[in-house]
Design an enzyme around this catalytic site. Structure first.
Site, mmCIF file in Angstrom:
data_model
loop_
_atom_site.group_PDB
_atom_site.id
_atom_site.type_symbol
_atom_site.label_atom_id
_atom_site.label_comp_id
_atom_site.label_asym_id
_atom_site.label_seq_id
_atom_site.Cartn_x
_atom_site.Cartn_y
_atom_site.Cartn_z
ATOM 1 N N HIS A 1 0.829 -1.210 0.000
ATOM 2 C CA HIS A 1 0.000 0.000 0.000
ATOM 3 C C HIS A 1 0.864 1.261 0.000
ATOM 4 O O HIS A 1 0.589 2.224 -0.712
ATOM 5 C CB HIS A 1 -0.915 -0.008 1.224
ATOM 6 C CG HIS A 1 -1.791 1.197 1.325
ATOM 7 N ND1 HIS A 1 -2.941 1.353 0.579
ATOM 8 C CD2 HIS A 1 -1.664 2.335 2.047
ATOM 9 C CE1 HIS A 1 -3.485 2.532 0.863
ATOM 10 N NE2 HIS A 1 -2.738 3.134 1.753
ATOM 11 N N GLU B 1 -0.609 -9.312 -26.208
ATOM 12 C CA GLU B 1 0.316 -9.713 -25.141
ATOM 13 C C GLU B 1 0.833 -11.127 -25.347
ATOM 14 O O GLU B 1 1.770 -11.545 -24.662
ATOM 15 C CB GLU B 1 -0.399 -9.645 -23.781
ATOM 16 C CG GLU B 1 -1.002 -8.288 -23.472
ATOM 17 C CD GLU B 1 -2.015 -8.363 -22.361
ATOM 18 O OE1 GLU B 1 -1.621 -8.153 -21.204
ATOM 19 O OE2 GLU B 1 -3.194 -8.628 -22.642
ATOM 20 N N ASP C 1 3.780 -8.318 -20.726
ATOM 21 C CA ASP C 1 3.438 -9.726 -20.888
ATOM 22 C C ASP C 1 3.958 -10.288 -22.212
ATOM 23 O O ASP C 1 4.311 -11.466 -22.289
ATOM 24 C CB ASP C 1 1.924 -9.925 -20.794
ATOM 25 C CG ASP C 1 1.463 -10.114 -19.351
ATOM 26 O OD1 ASP C 1 2.263 -10.627 -18.547
ATOM 27 O OD2 ASP C 1 0.324 -9.765 -19.027
ATOM 28 N N CYS D 1 1.364 0.045 -24.334
ATOM 29 C CA CYS D 1 1.006 0.490 -22.982
ATOM 30 C C CYS D 1 1.817 -0.212 -21.894
ATOM 31 O O CYS D 1 1.500 -0.087 -20.711
ATOM 32 C CB CYS D 1 -0.489 0.316 -22.721
ATOM 33 S SG CYS D 1 -1.065 -1.379 -22.858
#
Length: 540
Positions: free
Chosen positions: A189, A431, A455, A502
């Protein structure tokens, strides 16, 4: 020379300041058993749960407008608190005569152990959330005031063992110069918060708590993942100069923020942003994003006990579309699987989840979940320029099936008299090498393509990109990867379709010239990288 420690750097900034050691009170084990009647302990438990539930709801309401993604964590905490499995486990120990505090500690420790034993790092990190809820409940029962980072006493770098969502909910951003934590990873976090708000941080610094107790000053270099305790005058001087240089570069880059990215030969490259929430969309537009190339919707589905409703998703997509107005907002449909899972879906455990049910494969199996998301996207489409993108496509038949479901939703909307963009653009992420090599088979039923390089590289070399021992196989400019990208670009341009990238290489100065040279039309990256990549393209 000061004490130099190494950790995982978040961002690429330098911060020099005073130490603020955040040491939370440790709740000591109480007596194991007591003579208090079972009914009284049950009443105390229920009253305390209700008080903490109200606190969590207030926390959620107080930050949901500013930090919507972070606010969702408190709904997840509320779900833990109200979970029958958790409550029954506590009650079972109470029934054996154990004290209320001991019963809570024992029950939560067992649940934490279950999470910590999971293979996926994302779920191991969720053990921190279990601990956070336990601490809130115990402090309520024992009437211990919860310490806070909402009002730091001076401009400082916070050093802590770890920071929970409750710790960071109302942080004093005026006096906060950076974070250093002993625990944590790139998915923790604290790390996520640092990336979103561009705060220098170094996490996973082993032994920092023992070392920092006598330190008054600290330097963090998040680009190098370095922490220096009690720096010498020479070190402070060196890093002050380095910080000034980085700050100067940042200021100079701002002038590129709103410029179009046009090469010296006059070629225009669109520069988009990757986001995961409404707040990040606001940051992206302020950093000069010309659109959203990747809206990671899975964050809306994670850290909760039930899937988000159509209405909840609609409000989020609508807000992002309104922020970007006529600029494209490419919403990636749910991409869960691999290193990201959703407990409430109760998916079968897979031996190799990265090669299993993930991305579009999952959506085609969980059709109702998929249709709810598509309904929300179509409803939001009239408020901006929304595009739909399917992840993890391997073969043409998957796209045909997804488009068929989308058409069903459109037909339902027409029957219901709902307004939506009928010809909404639909694209795919490339990907998997199979689709990169057979793109001509599917190009006539899609409108655009975005290459997910992370990926694509991983599957080209059959090497888990999160495995440090296989880091040498992350080679974006290898001839195999370049050949796949070139094939995708050539096919797209042959049929008049745009192609973007991306993945991480889209925001990496080293690889941008290669991508531009290969003919890519659009690059999408973390919002903070937009000015530097625009500058790089303009200087090509």
């Amino acid at each position: 020379m000061g004490i130099v420690l190494k950790g995982i750097g978040i961002g690429n900034k330098i911060s020099i300041g005073k130490v603020f050691l955040y040491n939370k009170e440790k709740i000591e084990f109480s007596q194991e058993k007591d003579e208090l009647p079972f009914e009284i302990k049950i009443r105390q438990l229920e009253e305390s749960i209700e008080d903490v539930r109200r606190e969590l709801e207030e926390l959620y309401k107080s930050i949901k407008e500013t930090f919507p993604r972070e606010a969702e964590i408190f709904l997840f905490h509320k779900g833990i608190l109200e979970d029958e499995y958790v409550i029954e486990k506590i009650k079972s120990y109470l029934a054996e005569g154990y004290s209320l505090v001991y019963s809570i500690e024992r029950a939560f420790n067992e649940i934490k152990s279950e999470f910590e034993g999971m293979e996926q790092e994302l779920f191991r990190e969720r053990a921190k959330d279990i601990e956070d809820v336990e601490e809130r409940l115990l402090k309520k029962i024992l009437n211990i005031n919860t310490s806070s980072l909402s009002s730091l006493p001076y401009p400082c770098i916070v050093v802590a063992k770890d920071l929970t969502p409750s710790d960071t909910a109302n942080l004093d951003f005026i006096n906060l110069l950076g974070f250093v934590t002993e625990e944590g990873s790139i998915t923790s976090h604290t790390a996520i918060l640092a990336q979103v708000f561009n705060i220098p941080a170094v996490v996973g610094v082993r032994g920092i708590i023992d070392q920092v107790k006598k330190a008054e000053e600290i330097i963090i270099d998040s680009g190098e993942g370095l922490v220096i305790l009690n720096p010498t005058e020479e070190e402070k001087h060196f890093y002050s100069i380095k910080k000034d240089e980085k700050d100067k570069i940042s200021r100079e880059l701002i002038k590129f923020r709103d410029l179009p990215a046009i090469t010296s030969k006059g070629r225009r490259i669109k520069v988009f942003a990757n986001i995961g929430s409404e707040k990040e969309a606001e940051i992206a537009i302020n950093m000069g994003a010309e659109g959203i190339g990747l809206f990671r919707t899975e964050f809306i589905f994670l850290d909760r006990n039930d899937p988000p409703s159509e209405e909840e998703q609609f409000r989020i997509y609508k807000r992002v579309a309104e922020i970007f107005k006529d600029k494209p907002v490419i919403i990636r449909t749910l991409d869960i699987g691999g290193d990201k899972e959703i407990p409430y879906l109760k998916l079968e455990k897979e031996k190799n989840p990265f090669l299993g049910v993930r991305g579009l494969r999952l959506c085609l199996l969980e059709r109702e979940l998929f249709k709810v998301q598509l309904r929300a996207i179509l409803r939001a489409s009239v408020f901006g320029n929304i595009w739909i993108m399917y992840p993890m496509v391997a073969i043409k038949e998957e796209v045909e099936e997804a488009n068929k479901i989308l058409e069903e939703v459109k037909q339902e909307f027409e029957n219901e008299g709902k307004t939506f963009v009928r010809n909404i653009k639909v694209g795919i992420m490339v990907e998997i090498p199979s689709i990169a090599l057979s793109l001509e088979e599917v190009i006539d039923i899609i409108d655009f393509v975005s290459i997910g390089s992370n990926d694509l590289i991983q599957y080209t070399f059959a090497a888990d990109r999160t495995n440090e021992k296989l880091r040498y196989l992350y080679i974006p400019n290898h001839r195999a990867v370049v050949s796949l990208i070139k094939n995708v670009v050539d096919v797209c341009h042959k049929f008049g379709k745009e192609v973007g990238v991306c993945g991480e290489i889209a925001g990496d100065e080293e690889y941008v010239p290669l991508l531009v040279d290969l003919g890519v039309d659009e690059l999408s990256m973390a919002p903070s990288k937009i000015p530097v990549i625009k500058k790089k393209i303009i200087e090509l």
